[in-house]
Design a protein around this motif. Sequence first.
Motif, PDB file in Angstrom:
ATOM      1  N   LYS A  37       0.926  -1.342   0.037  1.00  0.00           N
ATOM      2  CA  LYS A  37       0.267   0.037  -0.005  1.00  0.00           C
ATOM      3  C   LYS A  37       0.835   1.270  -0.256  1.00  0.00           C
ATOM      4  O   LYS A  37       1.811   1.254   0.623  1.00  0.00           O
ATOM      5  CB  LYS A  37      -0.705  -0.084   1.245  1.00  0.00           C
ATOM      6  N   ASP A  38       0.582   2.490  -0.650  1.00  0.00           N
ATOM      7  CA  ASP A  38       1.277   3.652  -0.526  1.00  0.00           C
ATOM      8  C   ASP A  38       0.763   4.487   0.792  1.00  0.00           C
ATOM      9  O   ASP A  38       1.571   4.932   1.196  1.00  0.00           O
ATOM     10  CB  ASP A  38       0.723   4.467  -1.675  1.00  0.00           C
ATOM     11  N   THR A  39      -0.411   4.156   1.145  1.00  0.00           N
ATOM     12  CA  THR A  39      -0.857   4.673   2.182  1.00  0.00           C
ATOM     13  C   THR A  39      -1.919   3.721   3.117  1.00  0.00           C
ATOM     14  O   THR A  39      -2.569   2.881   2.519  1.00  0.00           O
ATOM     15  CB  THR A  39      -1.863   5.931   2.019  1.00  0.00           C
ATOM     16  N   VAL A  40      -1.351   3.876   4.399  1.00  0.00           N
ATOM     17  CA  VAL A  40      -2.102   2.739   5.377  1.00  0.00           C
ATOM     18  C   VAL A  40      -3.160   3.595   6.130  1.00  0.00           C
ATOM     19  O   VAL A  40      -2.920   4.389   6.890  1.00  0.00           O
ATOM     20  CB  VAL A  40      -1.294   1.966   6.354  1.00  0.00           C
ATOM     21  N   TYR A  41      -4.433   3.399   5.908  1.00  0.00           N
ATOM     22  CA  TYR A  41      -5.546   3.945   6.509  1.00  0.00           C
ATOM     23  C   TYR A  41      -5.929   3.221   7.539  1.00  0.00           C
ATOM     24  O   TYR A  41      -6.441   2.140   7.581  1.00  0.00           O
ATOM     25  CB  TYR A  41      -6.672   4.205   5.606  1.00  0.00           C
ATOM     26  N   LEU A  42      -5.882   3.509   8.944  1.00  0.00           N
ATOM     27  CA  LEU A  42      -6.165   3.025  10.048  1.00  0.00           C
ATOM     28  C   LEU A  42      -7.847   3.024  10.327  1.00  0.00           C
ATOM     29  O   LEU A  42      -8.180   2.739  11.409  1.00  0.00           O
ATOM     30  CB  LEU A  42      -5.347   3.193  11.315  1.00  0.00           C
ATOM     31  N   ASP A  43      -8.368   3.827   9.600  1.00  0.00           N
ATOM     32  CA  ASP A  43      -9.951   3.843   9.795  1.00  0.00           C
ATOM     33  C   ASP A  43     -10.087   4.895  10.912  1.00  0.00           C
ATOM     34  O   ASP A  43      -9.316   5.590  11.493  1.00  0.00           O
ATOM     35  CB  ASP A  43     -10.448   2.728   9.735  1.00  0.00           C
ATOM     36  N   THR A  44     -11.110   4.929  11.366  1.00  0.00           N
ATOM     37  CA  THR A  44     -11.830   5.729  12.589  1.00  0.00           C
ATOM     38  C   THR A  44     -11.646   5.189  13.707  1.00  0.00           C
ATOM     39  O   THR A  44     -12.154   3.949  13.943  1.00  0.00           O
ATOM     40  CB  THR A  44     -13.034   6.301  12.332  1.00  0.00           C
ATOM     41  N   VAL A  45     -10.982   5.917  14.812  1.00  0.00           N
ATOM     42  CA  VAL A  45     -11.019   5.224  16.288  1.00  0.00           C
ATOM     43  C   VAL A  45     -11.441   6.292  17.157  1.00  0.00           C
ATOM     44  O   VAL A  45     -11.422   7.481  16.798  1.00  0.00           O
ATOM     45  CB  VAL A  45      -9.520   4.674  16.548  1.00  0.00           C
ATOM     46  N   PHE A  46     -11.837   5.882  18.135  1.00  0.00           N
ATOM     47  CA  PHE A  46     -12.303   6.821  19.398  1.00  0.00           C
ATOM     48  C   PHE A  46     -11.123   7.280  20.174  1.00  0.00           C
ATOM     49  O   PHE A  46     -10.082   6.472  20.423  1.00  0.00           O
ATOM     50  CB  PHE A  46     -13.451   6.336  20.225  1.00  0.00           C
ATOM     51  N   THR A  47     -11.092   8.326  20.835  1.00  0.00           N
ATOM     52  CA  THR A  47      -9.976   8.943  21.516  1.00  0.00           C
ATOM     53  C   THR A  47      -9.571   8.044  22.646  1.00  0.00           C
ATOM     54  O   THR A  47     -10.522   7.465  23.352  1.00  0.00           O
ATOM     55  CB  THR A  47     -10.256  10.347  22.134  1.00  0.00           C
ATOM     56  N   ASN A  48      -8.515   7.544  22.631  1.00  0.00           N
ATOM     57  CA  ASN A  48      -7.818   6.643  23.935  1.00  0.00           C
ATOM     58  C   ASN A  48      -8.413   5.488  23.779  1.00  0.00           C
ATOM     59  O   ASN A  48      -8.227   4.615  24.969  1.00  0.00           O
ATOM     60  CB  ASN A  48      -7.952   7.469  25.450  1.00  0.00           C
ATOM     61  N   ILE A  49      -8.985   4.982  22.683  1.00  0.00           N
ATOM     62  CA  ILE A  49      -9.113   3.631  22.386  1.00  0.00           C
ATOM     63  C   ILE A  49      -8.372   3.034  21.318  1.00  0.00           C
ATOM     64  O   ILE A  49      -8.352   3.806  20.325  1.00  0.00           O
ATOM     65  CB  ILE A  49     -10.655   3.296  22.072  1.00  0.00           C
ATOM     66  N   GLY A  50      -7.659   1.906  21.599  1.00  0.00           N
ATOM     67  CA  GLY A  50      -6.722   1.475  20.783  1.00  0.00           C
ATOM     68  C   GLY A  50      -7.255   0.909  19.418  1.00  0.00           C
ATOM     69  O   GLY A  50      -8.602   0.554  19.369  1.00  0.00           O
ATOM     70  N   SER A  51      -6.778   1.071  18.419  1.00  0.00           N
ATOM     71  CA  SER A  51      -6.903   0.713  16.872  1.00  0.00           C
ATOM     72  C   SER A  51      -7.046  -0.776  16.716  1.00  0.00           C
ATOM     73  O   SER A  51      -6.579  -1.560  17.528  1.00  0.00           O
ATOM     74  CB  SER A  51      -6.554   1.277  15.740  1.00  0.00           C
ATOM     75  N   SER A  52      -7.726  -1.388  15.763  1.00  0.00           N
ATOM     76  CA  SER A  52      -7.239  -2.744  15.424  1.00  0.00           C
ATOM     77  C   SER A  52      -5.810  -2.556  14.861  1.00  0.00           C
ATOM     78  O   SER A  52      -4.948  -1.720  14.623  1.00  0.00           O
ATOM     79  CB  SER A  52      -8.167  -3.224  14.119  1.00  0.00           C
ATOM     80  N   THR A  53      -5.214  -3.803  14.459  1.00  0.00           N
ATOM     81  CA  THR A  53      -3.949  -4.094  13.974  1.00  0.00           C
ATOM     82  C   THR A  53      -4.155  -4.121  12.386  1.00  0.00           C
ATOM     83  O   THR A  53      -4.850  -4.976  11.941  1.00  0.00           O
ATOM     84  CB  THR A  53      -3.107  -5.244  14.555  1.00  0.00           C
ATOM     85  N   TYR A  54      -3.240  -3.266  11.603  1.00  0.00           N
ATOM     86  CA  TYR A  54      -3.216  -3.346  10.461  1.00  0.00           C
ATOM     87  C   TYR A  54      -1.826  -3.759   9.875  1.00  0.00           C
ATOM     88  O   TYR A  54      -0.944  -3.786  10.723  1.00  0.00           O
ATOM     89  CB  TYR A  54      -3.680  -1.802   9.715  1.00  0.00           C
ATOM     90  N   ASN A  55      -1.753  -3.917   8.608  1.00  0.00           N
ATOM     91  CA  ASN A  55      -0.504  -4.676   8.155  1.00  0.00           C
ATOM     92  C   ASN A  55       0.086  -4.017   6.871  1.00  0.00           C
ATOM     93  O   ASN A  55      -0.939  -3.422   6.083  1.00  0.00           O
ATOM     94  CB  ASN A  55      -0.327  -6.317   7.976  1.00  0.00           C
ATOM     95  N   LEU A  56       1.327  -3.901   6.665  1.00  0.00           N
ATOM     96  CA  LEU A  56       1.927  -3.231   5.609  1.00  0.00           C
ATOM     97  C   LEU A  56       2.956  -4.354   5.039  1.00  0.00           C
ATOM     98  O   LEU A  56       3.616  -4.825   5.938  1.00  0.00           O
ATOM     99  CB  LEU A  56       2.653  -2.012   5.553  1.00  0.00           C
ATOM    100  N   LYS A  57       2.821  -4.708   3.842  1.00  0.00           N
ATOM    101  CA  LYS A  57       3.968  -5.963   3.349  1.00  0.00           C
ATOM    102  C   LYS A  57       4.992  -4.971   2.474  1.00  0.00           C
ATOM    103  O   LYS A  57       4.569  -4.382   1.685  1.00  0.00           O
ATOM    104  CB  LYS A  57       3.132  -6.824   2.599  1.00  0.00           C
TER     105      LYS A  57
END
Length: 520
Positions: A37-57
């Motif tokens: 990917k050229d850009t990794v979008y971690l989508d939307t999260v709430f403040t102080n709540i951890g995101s899901s785990t995303y990956n870049l190869k």
Amino acid sequence: MKRSLYFSLTVITLILWSSCRKDFDFQPSQGGLTFSKDTVYLDTVFTNIGSSTYNLKVYNRTNTDISIPTLRLSQGQASNYRLNVDGIAGKEFQNVELLAKDSLYIFIETTFDIQSVVTAENQFLYTDAIEFDSGANFQKVDLVTLVKDAVFIYPNKDSEGIIETLNFDVDGDGSEDRTDIQGRFLTDAELTFTNDRPYVIYGYAAVGENKTLTINAGARVHFHSNSGLLITNNASLKVQGQYSPNQTTMANEVIFESDRLEPLYENIPGQWGTIWLFQGSKENEINFATIKNATIGIISENNPNTSIPKLTIKNSKVYNSSNYGILGRATSITAENVVFNNAGQSSFAGIYGGVYNFTHCTIANYWTNSFRQFPALYLNNFEVSEDDTITTNPLTAANFNNCIIYGNYNPEFFLEQEQGADFNFKFTNCLIKFDDPNNKFGADANYDFNNPALYDNVVFNEDPDFKEPLKNKLMIREESAAINVIGNNEFSNRVPFDILRVSRTAAPDLGAYQHIIFEE
């Protein structure tokens, strides 16, 4: 002797192979890395709540074993992103080796406190980048996350870390009972949910006796795992959503869903608990709401014989419930223009009797997550205790008018009567999926489809021609058997507009949606 010879040959082979193998010789990267990917979008999260785990190869497509001199976040140790490079956590890495024609994974997470930035908005676009090497060989991949502010409601903890539980009158005897339900009662200042910021609830947010929780149009309510709303004795819930002309943004609807905003979680059932209308709660009203991805969308308990229904729900959708969409137990529910779909058991179940009046509802179930044993619609007038004692309670009324009851199971409604209590029901001008080729139900008078006192102008097993039922799009197409053939004006005059505010008085279709022609 043979064993000794075999062992000697094996050792000699290994020595010869080792002496011939050329040691890996890693060369500095020349900047020719490629990325998934050229850009990794971690989508939307709430403040102080951890995101899901995303990956870049990261790919080394050359024929040379390389070493990446530096791999780091642009903001270094100050970054709110976290990396894991081939199993090693950190924010900066040196001499990362990558074999020829090979690849490595970078896993990315973030947690961000929106209060740390000065912004007039309730959301903030947080960015950073993963940098590879420097100078002429510099490459990077951007990271982007939308962080939303929210109102957080959660139970307290004592000094030993024990989470607060709710105490209230559970059995209606006038005295407080202790429960193990984690949560807390809303304060008076918290009894109006606005659309200014989303609400994130941990545990059960309870409405105390003689209090009313009002949820304004456009509000967004998000629940953590095993969380929900609980409305107690003499308390009420008023959900005051309004029609949204833009059905993509749903700006005026009230939406109840989980606190995971990433697309991966968009349609996963069972992410949170339920909206629990406990025994003694009264005059609960829900209008223009979407309730999705719960364990049970709504539980409504007791109070079946009041002149005002315990729950009145209109112009709403209940999707992706891992157990039931709405579960009524000896209660009273009035529903108009309500769409049900995708429940692990029944989309609507009225158990242990009660009073149910459903008009222009679409009660569908196209559950595909597992084997389903229950139909879309289930009614009974009894319950069974742990010692197998059967207790009955009258099904005073269960009226389904101008409704569609359908799905990917057969049959899609089931009536289970125990003698000793009334079992009153009627389907009027409905389209129902019920095929009984082996005459399994033929001896049961409740399935006498020629009895107009029970089944008046009902069509069986004709295709409702839903748009995309697996995606919860239950609008009816132009080939639908529910189009202005059997709709009864008596009921459409009571509910003159469908869930999309289309007039249905001239030629009413069945279900919550009046037919329109869709552009493919």
